[in-house]
Design a protein around this motif. Sequence first.
Motif, PDB file in Angstrom:
ATOM      1  N   ALA A 174     -26.315  23.801  45.997  1.00 14.43           N
ATOM      2  CA  ALA A 174     -26.277  24.837  47.029  1.00 14.43           C
ATOM      3  C   ALA A 174     -24.844  25.254  47.305  1.00 14.43           C
ATOM      4  CB  ALA A 174     -26.932  24.338  48.303  1.00 14.43           C
ATOM      5  N   LYS A 175     -24.591  26.545  47.258  1.00 16.70           N
ATOM      6  CA  LYS A 175     -23.285  27.089  47.605  1.00 16.70           C
ATOM      7  C   LYS A 175     -23.504  28.147  48.670  1.00 16.70           C
ATOM      8  CE  LYS A 175     -21.149  26.671  43.088  1.00 16.70           C
ATOM      9  NZ  LYS A 175     -20.472  27.425  42.050  1.00 16.70           N
ATOM     10  N   ILE A 176     -22.400  28.505  49.303  1.00 18.97           N
ATOM     11  CA  ILE A 176     -22.488  29.521  50.348  1.00 18.97           C
ATOM     12  C   ILE A 176     -21.670  30.728  49.904  1.00 18.97           C
ATOM     13  CG2 ILE A 176     -21.878  30.044  52.738  1.00 18.97           C
ATOM     14  CD1 ILE A 176     -22.205  27.015  53.297  1.00 18.97           C
ATOM     15  N   ASN A 177     -22.253  31.895  50.014  1.00 19.10           N
ATOM     16  CA  ASN A 177     -21.501  33.115  49.756  1.00 19.10           C
ATOM     17  C   ASN A 177     -20.959  33.638  51.088  1.00 19.10           C
ATOM     18  OD1 ASN A 177     -20.514  35.597  49.171  1.00 19.10           O
ATOM     19  ND2 ASN A 177     -22.201  36.180  47.812  1.00 19.10           N
ATOM     20  N   PRO A 178     -19.632  33.496  51.308  1.00 22.29           N
ATOM     21  CA  PRO A 178     -19.090  33.839  52.630  1.00 22.29           C
ATOM     22  C   PRO A 178     -19.269  35.303  52.995  1.00 22.29           C
ATOM     23  CG  PRO A 178     -17.314  33.409  51.055  1.00 22.29           C
ATOM     24  CD  PRO A 178     -18.591  33.035  50.385  1.00 22.29           C
ATOM     25  N   ARG A 179     -19.421  36.159  51.982  1.00 24.44           N
ATOM     26  CA  ARG A 179     -19.621  37.590  52.260  1.00 24.44           C
ATOM     27  C   ARG A 179     -20.885  37.841  53.064  1.00 24.44           C
ATOM     28  NH1 ARG A 179     -16.819  40.693  48.337  1.00 24.44           N
ATOM     29  NH2 ARG A 179     -16.265  39.389  46.566  1.00 24.44           N
ATOM     30  N   THR A 221     -13.747  41.872  58.541  1.00 24.56           N
ATOM     31  CA  THR A 221     -14.277  43.235  58.668  1.00 24.56           C
ATOM     32  C   THR A 221     -15.261  43.552  57.537  1.00 24.56           C
ATOM     33  OG1 THR A 221     -12.493  44.038  57.297  1.00 24.56           O
ATOM     34  CG2 THR A 221     -12.117  44.081  59.675  1.00 24.56           C
ATOM     35  N   LYS A 222     -15.883  44.706  57.685  1.00 24.42           N
ATOM     36  CA  LYS A 222     -16.803  45.179  56.656  1.00 24.42           C
ATOM     37  C   LYS A 222     -16.069  45.318  55.318  1.00 24.42           C
ATOM     38  CE  LYS A 222     -20.441  48.680  56.322  1.00 24.42           C
ATOM     39  NZ  LYS A 222     -19.954  49.749  55.434  1.00 24.42           N
ATOM     40  N   ASN A 223     -14.823  45.810  55.412  1.00 22.96           N
ATOM     41  CA  ASN A 223     -14.012  45.949  54.203  1.00 22.96           C
ATOM     42  C   ASN A 223     -13.818  44.620  53.478  1.00 22.96           C
ATOM     43  OD1 ASN A 223     -13.605  48.621  54.131  1.00 22.96           O
ATOM     44  ND2 ASN A 223     -11.702  48.597  55.352  1.00 22.96           N
ATOM     45  N   VAL A 224     -13.570  43.575  54.270  1.00 21.46           N
ATOM     46  CA  VAL A 224     -13.386  42.249  53.671  1.00 21.46           C
ATOM     47  C   VAL A 224     -14.657  41.851  52.917  1.00 21.46           C
ATOM     48  CG1 VAL A 224     -13.055  39.801  54.155  1.00 21.46           C
ATOM     49  CG2 VAL A 224     -11.702  41.500  55.394  1.00 21.46           C
ATOM     50  N   LYS A 225     -15.784  42.023  53.590  1.00 22.88           N
ATOM     51  CA  LYS A 225     -17.059  41.633  52.988  1.00 22.88           C
ATOM     52  C   LYS A 225     -17.313  42.345  51.672  1.00 22.88           C
ATOM     53  CE  LYS A 225     -19.435  40.458  57.240  1.00 22.88           C
ATOM     54  NZ  LYS A 225     -20.667  40.474  58.004  1.00 22.88           N
ATOM     55  N   GLU A 226     -16.853  43.596  51.617  1.00 28.06           N
ATOM     56  CA  GLU A 226     -17.159  44.388  50.419  1.00 28.06           C
ATOM     57  C   GLU A 226     -16.046  44.384  49.383  1.00 28.06           C
ATOM     58  OE1 GLU A 226     -18.146  48.083  52.207  1.00 28.06           O
ATOM     59  OE2 GLU A 226     -20.070  47.325  52.958  1.00 28.06           O
ATOM     60  N   SER A 227     -14.933  43.745  49.752  1.00 28.02           N
ATOM     61  CA  SER A 227     -13.785  43.775  48.847  1.00 28.02           C
ATOM     62  C   SER A 227     -14.027  42.902  47.616  1.00 28.02           C
ATOM     63  CB  SER A 227     -12.548  43.278  49.591  1.00 28.02           C
ATOM     64  OG  SER A 227     -11.548  42.958  48.665  1.00 28.02           O
TER      65      SER A 227
END
Length: 510
Positions: free
Chosen positions: A203-208, A237-243
């Motif tokens: 199990a891993k976590i996707n921080p996005r 921010t949203k940008n971070v999540k999508e970067s």
Amino acid sequence: MSLGYVIGESKPTFVTALTSRPLSVGEYIIMDTDDGKILGLVEKSKVSSAAFTDVKNFDEARESIEIAEINKRDKTFTANIGILGFLENLQKGQSIIPAIPPIPGTEILQPTKEELKGIFSSAEPGWVKIGNLLRNKTIDVKVNLDKIVSRHLGILAMTGMGKSNLVSLVTKQIGNLKGTVIIFDYHNDYTTLNIPRINVIDAKINPRLLDADQLSEVLEIRDGANVQQRVLRMAFTKNVKESKEFWKKLETEVDFIVNSEDKKLKEIRTSAYRIQDIIEEAQRRFEDILDPDMGDPISFIKEGRTNVLNISELSEKQANVAVAFYLQQILKDRKDASIARHGRSKREITYRFNSPIFVIIEEAHVFIPKDHDTSAKYWTAKIAREGRKFGLGLGIVSQRPRSVDLNVLSQMGSFAIMKIIQEDDQRQIASATESTSRELISQLTSLNVGDAILIGQWTNLPSLVHVDEVKEKIMGADQSAVSAWTNADKMAEVAIESTQGLVQKDLLLD
Ligand SMILES: Nc1ncnc2c1ncn2[C@@H]1O[C@H](COP(=O)(O)OP(=O)(O)O)[C@@H](O)[C@H]1O
Ligand SMILES: [Mg+2]
């Protein structure tokens, strides 16, 4: 075969009997009444001897042995019997208690194999064997898998009493039916389970995919560190999540706060420095656990398989976030599947899983604690309430029932309970289950490894069983230190002998 007679005062739910042999607690008996055969369960069993009743000293006790042996009427076997209902109805899964108590003098009979099989070894589809009646060993005990997926299951017992074995067995049986199981494996107990169609996932976590609070938990930011949490919220921010470069972008956002000359932001600069450190550290420490490039974690779960999610490498908080994430996503998927199937939505709905899923949470006291809220607890409670509508069943496993949230525990429609000594644990179980099983629960201290009390909707009747041992389960057995030491010692001797041999050979060669 006649075993004895009802005596004293009878009630519709309870009789006392005198019998020709001592009955075992947990044994089933039949009472033959004018209205039909009634099934009873021995709840208490007493033996007394007239010769020993008023014995005052050692010599009298010794003399009494002989008197007791000669006198056929010396022993009294008394049994307290709970009435379970009419046999005929029980075989159909209904418990109907007689309106009139069995009259004193009613004969107590040994049930035939066929009579018990009709109740405990249902031939209906969906019923699978998990063991044998503990006191009537020739009778197979089957359970109804439909009921645990629709109404959930609790498996409670002290450590080493057979919880994981039962989980493996239930899983194996669901696997035989090509069902989907997900086990959150906190102690790496199941990754070596040797059954067909097992799918082990680290199990891993996707921080996005997290929200700021969840990210704060997986980065292990202290609970009370409110300013640090605020910094993270601002930076995430949203940008971070999508970067594409998740961590780099997140760091840039924090750098911005650190370097800002804005009066408000300057006030939180110290905390921002700390967050810089935390993010940097997390990338190193949690490299194997936090993976922004892993895609959707749910895509690793396969339908029709036993999915073992190994969460043993995660800290408690991280495991909590991971479990919550999976539960939330799976519930959503099952809901979408159900909406799509009923054609209730105009928009195109996509979903992954076409069929019901059974999710097992080991160490439930960690994820569903009584005394504080966690996100895993929130989602478990939601699934406990709503899961049945969408074909999502929960299995909750714990060796500390007293520390598991009672609200969730009482939503479990079925239970398997093995040996439990602590009174707090027993009290919690009694509160979570129906009152009819209290007498059985008082038996908990006397059970052996693999013995279980089954209650709830997955059986026709509360029962005491011995669960089958799953041979495919390799891990989890108690390690014998003594035999390991002995072996290590032997190996050392062998090593010495072989080097001696070599030395001598070398000498000969010379
Ligand atoms: N039904 C059973 N019959 C025989 N032995 C069992 C049974 N269940 C468990 N055991 C033994 O007890 C040990 C501990 O069981 P386990 O299921 O790991 O306990 P728990 O998960 O409650 O700590 C196992 O190694 C197994 O050998
Ligand atoms: Mg276990």
